[in-house]
Design a protein around this motif. Structure first.
Motif, PDB file in Angstrom:
ATOM      1  N   ILE A 121      -8.763 -52.970   3.405  1.00 52.10           N
ATOM      2  CA  ILE A 121      -7.621 -53.732   2.792  1.00 52.10           C
ATOM      3  C   ILE A 121      -8.187 -53.473   1.145  1.00 52.10           C
ATOM      4  N   GLN A 122      -7.254 -52.622   0.760  1.00 51.38           N
ATOM      5  CA  GLN A 122      -7.544 -52.188  -0.559  1.00 51.38           C
ATOM      6  C   GLN A 122      -7.904 -53.330  -1.939  1.00 51.38           C
ATOM      7  N   ILE A 123      -8.552 -53.101  -2.549  1.00 49.30           N
ATOM      8  CA  ILE A 123      -8.433 -53.905  -4.017  1.00 49.30           C
ATOM      9  C   ILE A 123      -8.585 -52.914  -5.250  1.00 49.30           C
ATOM     10  N   ARG A 124      -7.851 -52.807  -5.978  1.00 48.47           N
ATOM     11  CA  ARG A 124      -7.629 -51.593  -6.971  1.00 48.47           C
ATOM     12  C   ARG A 124      -6.911 -52.108  -8.156  1.00 48.47           C
ATOM     13  N   ASP A 125      -7.365 -51.748  -9.409  1.00 44.51           N
ATOM     14  CA  ASP A 125      -6.794 -51.660 -10.760  1.00 44.51           C
ATOM     15  C   ASP A 125      -6.671 -50.615 -11.438  1.00 44.51           C
ATOM     16  N   TYR A 126      -5.684 -50.200 -11.818  1.00 45.74           N
ATOM     17  CA  TYR A 126      -5.161 -49.008 -12.601  1.00 45.74           C
ATOM     18  C   TYR A 126      -4.566 -49.274 -13.758  1.00 45.74           C
ATOM     19  N   THR A 127      -5.313 -49.894 -14.775  1.00 40.35           N
ATOM     20  CA  THR A 127      -4.846 -50.451 -16.095  1.00 40.35           C
ATOM     21  C   THR A 127      -4.412 -49.280 -16.962  1.00 40.35           C
ATOM     22  N   ASN A 128      -5.502 -48.381 -16.833  1.00 40.04           N
ATOM     23  CA  ASN A 128      -5.687 -46.881 -17.478  1.00 40.04           C
ATOM     24  C   ASN A 128      -4.894 -45.808 -16.639  1.00 40.04           C
ATOM     25  N   ILE A 129      -4.100 -46.188 -15.653  1.00 39.67           N
ATOM     26  CA  ILE A 129      -3.312 -45.112 -15.174  1.00 39.67           C
ATOM     27  C   ILE A 129      -1.895 -45.810 -14.826  1.00 39.67           C
ATOM     28  N   VAL A 174     -16.579 -56.492  -9.042  1.00 36.55           N
ATOM     29  CA  VAL A 174     -15.820 -57.137  -8.096  1.00 36.55           C
ATOM     30  C   VAL A 174     -16.353 -58.434  -7.987  1.00 36.55           C
ATOM     31  N   TRP A 175     -15.654 -59.315  -7.673  1.00 33.56           N
ATOM     32  CA  TRP A 175     -15.888 -60.831  -7.551  1.00 33.56           C
ATOM     33  C   TRP A 175     -15.250 -61.546  -6.423  1.00 33.56           C
ATOM     34  N   PHE A 176     -15.894 -62.314  -5.801  1.00 29.85           N
ATOM     35  CA  PHE A 176     -15.399 -62.822  -4.340  1.00 29.85           C
ATOM     36  C   PHE A 176     -15.617 -64.381  -4.355  1.00 29.85           C
ATOM     37  N   ARG A 177     -14.779 -65.415  -3.908  1.00 28.44           N
ATOM     38  CA  ARG A 177     -15.178 -66.820  -3.724  1.00 28.44           C
ATOM     39  C   ARG A 177     -14.237 -67.191  -2.634  1.00 28.44           C
ATOM     40  N   ASN A 178     -14.519 -68.297  -2.392  1.00 31.94           N
ATOM     41  CA  ASN A 178     -13.682 -69.305  -1.327  1.00 31.94           C
ATOM     42  C   ASN A 178     -13.347 -68.477   0.001  1.00 31.94           C
ATOM     43  N   ILE A 179     -14.448 -67.933   0.675  1.00 36.29           N
ATOM     44  CA  ILE A 179     -14.286 -66.936   1.763  1.00 36.29           C
ATOM     45  C   ILE A 179     -14.417 -67.537   2.799  1.00 36.29           C
ATOM     46  N   LYS A 180     -13.340 -67.745   3.678  1.00 35.90           N
ATOM     47  CA  LYS A 180     -13.387 -68.678   5.027  1.00 35.90           C
ATOM     48  C   LYS A 180     -12.479 -67.852   6.017  1.00 35.90           C
ATOM     49  N   ILE A 181     -12.891 -68.297   7.264  1.00 39.52           N
ATOM     50  CA  ILE A 181     -12.163 -67.526   8.451  1.00 39.52           C
ATOM     51  C   ILE A 181     -11.740 -68.695   9.376  1.00 39.52           C
ATOM     52  N   SER A 201      -9.335 -65.691   4.625  1.00 38.79           N
ATOM     53  CA  SER A 201      -8.586 -66.172   3.448  1.00 38.79           C
ATOM     54  C   SER A 201      -9.873 -66.061   2.324  1.00 38.79           C
ATOM     55  N   LEU A 202      -9.537 -65.370   1.233  1.00 43.58           N
ATOM     56  CA  LEU A 202     -10.501 -65.235   0.160  1.00 43.58           C
ATOM     57  C   LEU A 202      -9.680 -65.002  -1.331  1.00 43.58           C
ATOM     58  N   ASP A 203     -10.654 -65.403  -2.309  1.00 46.36           N
ATOM     59  CA  ASP A 203      -9.985 -64.956  -3.547  1.00 46.36           C
ATOM     60  C   ASP A 203     -10.910 -63.827  -4.145  1.00 46.36           C
ATOM     61  N   TRP A 204     -10.375 -62.997  -4.894  1.00 44.76           N
ATOM     62  CA  TRP A 204     -10.993 -61.703  -5.444  1.00 44.76           C
ATOM     63  C   TRP A 204     -10.547 -61.445  -6.802  1.00 44.76           C
ATOM     64  N   LYS A 205     -11.379 -61.065  -7.768  1.00 47.34           N
ATOM     65  CA  LYS A 205     -10.895 -60.201  -8.991  1.00 47.34           C
ATOM     66  C   LYS A 205     -11.635 -59.106  -9.160  1.00 47.34           C
ATOM     67  N   ILE A 206     -10.946 -58.066  -9.920  1.00 43.77           N
ATOM     68  CA  ILE A 206     -11.737 -56.880  -9.963  1.00 43.77           C
ATOM     69  C   ILE A 206     -11.722 -56.483 -11.409  1.00 43.77           C
ATOM     70  N   SER A 207     -12.704 -55.462 -11.889  1.00 43.26           N
ATOM     71  CA  SER A 207     -12.757 -55.214 -13.327  1.00 43.26           C
ATOM     72  C   SER A 207     -11.775 -53.905 -13.510  1.00 43.26           C
ATOM     73  N   VAL A 208     -11.676 -53.707 -14.810  1.00 44.48           N
ATOM     74  CA  VAL A 208     -10.840 -52.717 -15.365  1.00 44.48           C
ATOM     75  C   VAL A 208     -10.837 -51.603 -14.788  1.00 44.48           C
ATOM     76  N   ASP A 209     -10.036 -50.784 -13.998  1.00 42.71           N
ATOM     77  CA  ASP A 209      -9.926 -49.520 -13.468  1.00 42.71           C
ATOM     78  C   ASP A 209     -10.876 -49.748 -12.121  1.00 42.71           C
ATOM     79  N   GLY A 210     -11.341 -50.856 -11.708  1.00 45.85           N
ATOM     80  CA  GLY A 210     -12.098 -50.971 -10.502  1.00 45.85           C
ATOM     81  C   GLY A 210     -11.605 -50.707  -9.341  1.00 45.85           C
ATOM     82  N   ASN A 211     -12.396 -50.375  -8.312  1.00 50.49           N
ATOM     83  CA  ASN A 211     -12.097 -50.153  -6.992  1.00 50.49           C
ATOM     84  C   ASN A 211     -13.223 -50.716  -6.048  1.00 50.49           C
ATOM     85  N   SER A 212     -12.453 -51.465  -4.887  1.00 50.91           N
ATOM     86  CA  SER A 212     -13.360 -52.148  -3.770  1.00 50.91           C
ATOM     87  C   SER A 212     -12.263 -52.340  -2.796  1.00 50.91           C
TER      88      SER A 212
END
Length: 242
Positions: free
Chosen positions: A129-137, A232-239, A96-107
């Motif tokens: 497991i893909q993390i992706r933003d495509y604001t400008n696509i 890219v940002w991550f928090r609350n990472i637990k297993i 379990s984890l929270d994430w956020k990504i920058s504009v057009d970011g990929n992680s």
């Protein structure tokens, strides 16, 4: 008047103490239930339990602030080689984890990482497991590259990720004993897939990874966070091991 005041004050203090005790007990009960079986992989203060793939140190581009770990690319330093992986390996678990990504970011989040000098980066051995933003696509339609997909292998039915800069939540389940994998993104199941055997091999065979030595074969592997040269940002990472 005085003789009534003292007993009333005593009763008030006793009642107040009882209320405080009850409140504390309720809080303790909630914490126990909420965290039962879960182990935090990130303490919010340090990179204890993590290292850079094939290295002992961690790049200064990975930083921690206010309980969040994040990757801040430095254009003057190398990129793509700063992938973080857990010190420990895991086979059957929920992550379990929270994430956020920058504009057009990929992680992405890797599972089943095989750490071996034959392979330069986790991407060569581990499903992502893909993390992706495509604001400008705006016409982006590749479902195997949308957030929550198993990159290049298993697509999602519907994009439910929040926009760049907003927090999202992953609940990833990997169970090799039951041969079950799934990704829940923001409380919606977006992907379900086998994780080993003929069914998994058939998926890999139909992807660009089909001739990649060592790809997707490790059942007891590290968990990884990808450096793809984007913020890219991550928090609350637990297993929770199953």
């Amino acid at each position: 008047m005085k003789k009534y005041l003292i007993p009333l004050l005593a009763i008030s203090l006793i009642w107040g103490c009882k209320k405080e005790v009850k409140k504390a007990d309720e809080s303790k009960e909630i914490m126990t239930t909420e965290d039962e079986g879960w182990t935090y992989l990130f303490d919010g203060k340090s990179f204890d339990g993590w290292h850079t793939y094939l290295q002992d140190t961690i790049s200064s581009q990975w930083q921690i602030e206010d309980g969040v770990m994040f990757y801040k690319p430095d254009p003057d330093k190398n990129q793509g080689m700063n992938n973080l992986i857990t010190d420990k390996t895991y086979k059957n678990y929920e992550l379990s984890l929270d994430w956020k990504i920058s504009v057009d970011g990929n992680s992405g989040v890797f599972y089943g990482v095989l750490e071996d000098k034959k392979f330069v980066v986790p991407y060569m051995t581990a499903p992502e497991i893909q993390i992706r933003d495509y604001t400008n696509i705006p016409d982006f339609t590749d479902k195997q590259q949308m957030s929550g997909a198993i990159f290049g292998i298993v697509g999602i039915e519907k994009d439910v990720a929040n926009k760049a800069g907003e927090w999202n939540h992953f609940l990833i389940r990997i169970d090799h004993d039951k041969n079950q994998g799934s990704v829940i993104l923001n409380d919606q199941e977006v992907a379900k897939f086998p994780v080993n055997g003929e069914a998994w091999e058939a998926l890999v065979e139909n992807s660009k990874f089909k001739d990649w030595e060592g790809f997707g074969i490790t059942q007891n592997g590290h968990i990884g966070l990808q450096d793809h040269a984007h913020g890219v940002w991550f928090r609350n990472i637990k297993i929770k091991e199953l």
